[in-house]
Design a protein around this motif. Sequence first.
Motif, mmCIF file in Angstrom:
data_model
loop_
_atom_site.group_PDB
_atom_site.id
_atom_site.type_symbol
_atom_site.label_atom_id
_atom_site.label_comp_id
_atom_site.label_asym_id
_atom_site.label_seq_id
_atom_site.Cartn_x
_atom_site.Cartn_y
_atom_site.Cartn_z
ATOM 1 N N ASP A 109 0.685 -1.256 -0.093
ATOM 2 C CA ASP A 109 -0.032 -0.189 -0.043
ATOM 3 C C ASP A 109 0.846 1.087 0.024
ATOM 4 N N ARG A 122 6.082 -8.337 -4.188
ATOM 5 C CA ARG A 122 5.898 -8.361 -2.750
ATOM 6 C C ARG A 122 6.760 -9.538 -2.175
ATOM 7 N N SER A 161 -12.737 -14.026 0.464
ATOM 8 C CA SER A 161 -11.754 -13.389 -0.425
ATOM 9 C C SER A 161 -12.428 -12.472 -1.637
ATOM 10 N N LEU A 214 -6.362 -8.430 5.133
ATOM 11 C CA LEU A 214 -6.543 -8.023 3.628
ATOM 12 C C LEU A 214 -5.629 -7.108 3.340
ATOM 13 N N PRO A 215 -5.277 -7.011 2.048
ATOM 14 C CA PRO A 215 -4.391 -5.802 1.619
ATOM 15 C C PRO A 215 -5.157 -4.426 1.645
ATOM 16 N N ASP A 250 -10.554 -0.575 -2.486
ATOM 17 C CA ASP A 250 -11.855 -1.601 -2.270
ATOM 18 C C ASP A 250 -11.951 -1.747 -0.634
ATOM 19 N N VAL A 310 -2.250 -2.839 14.072
ATOM 20 C CA VAL A 310 -2.143 -1.777 12.969
ATOM 21 C C VAL A 310 -2.756 -0.703 13.344
#
Length: 308
Positions: free
Chosen positions: A70, A85, A162, A194-195, A199, A248
């Motif tokens: 990100d 990555r 997912s 999730l990344p 979205d 986080v």
Amino acid sequence: MTMRVVFCDPSCEPEPWLEALRRHLPQARVEAWADGVEPADYGVAWAPPQAFIDQQPRLKALFNVGAGVDKLMRLRLSGHVPVVRLDDAGMAAQMAEYVCHAVIRHYREFAAYEAQAAQGAWVRRPARPRAQFPVGVLGLGVLGSRVAQALRQFDFPVRGWSRSARSLEGVQCFAGDAQMGDFLAHSRVLVCLLPLTDDTRDLLGRERLLQLPQGACLINVARGEHVVDDDLLALLDDGHLSGATLDVFRTEPLPPEHVFWRHPKISVTPHVSAQTLREESIAQIAGKILAFERGEPVAGMVDLQRGY
Ligand code: NAP
Ligand code: GLV
């Protein structure tokens, strides 16, 4: 011509990383990036400044020293340079142990036992049926799938969500927006892996958190921006949610005055659930650089359109 590799991570002392890169790629010229450093063939970077990208016009690939891209996605990248990555590199086992620990802490009510112990109170709380403690994992990629498998080892019912349909042994799989309601409705613990993309930013706000069963808890080990902080706090305070384990945050380091530090239902750790391991990561990146040189495919290529 000698292959050139440039390393850039403004948050760390570069020397140990350069040493590891030189050891794994003795044939390459490896340098730390500084303004004006000669363009390289390969970049190895974590959260680099835009100037790093702008001054590296001939990269054959850019390696992200982490799983989440990100921070890179916020830069103006050259669309034709492959971004790669980290693909596990020792992070999946760390993430599995962190999440299993957090789930078990909630399930076995360890916070309540610690509070009782502080009062010298010998009180046995009734065992809770495991079948009533399904764990939902948002994101079934490299880390989420490992976490789901680890949770199965403790016989928790595990559900996963997912973007595209997935199939994982012993895991009830859901995909896409259409199945999110069903997924949330029976997730007693929600784990976010999730990344962070357009979205998924702010995905976990009041509306979706309210779809979790009464008394559910949240474990966020992905990115702070997945969660709407005020909505989480309101639902913890009104009792809809029973606890949260947060690794986080929207602002890191978490500011000392932030309410999360002292909230009785929140546990905070400083973004350590799965740390980048230098030796494993550089070994993986060096192996992939050599594969690029041979024209072979590598795992962990980022889809710049999807953003992960
Ligand atoms: P990954 O392999 O790219 O997996 C991402 C998963 O999320 C995939 O299953 C993907 O679905 C799903 N997904 C993405 N966008 C979605 C959407 N819009 N709706 C539904 N599902 C979506 O990533 P990873 O290696 O497992 O890492 C996940 C994240 O963990 C990283 O991006 C990073 O932010 C975070 N992380 C945190 C730490 C820490 O220490 N806290 C350490 C490492 C990583 P598909 O399977 O359909 O593609
Ligand atoms: C850490 O957060 C990573 O994305 O590797």
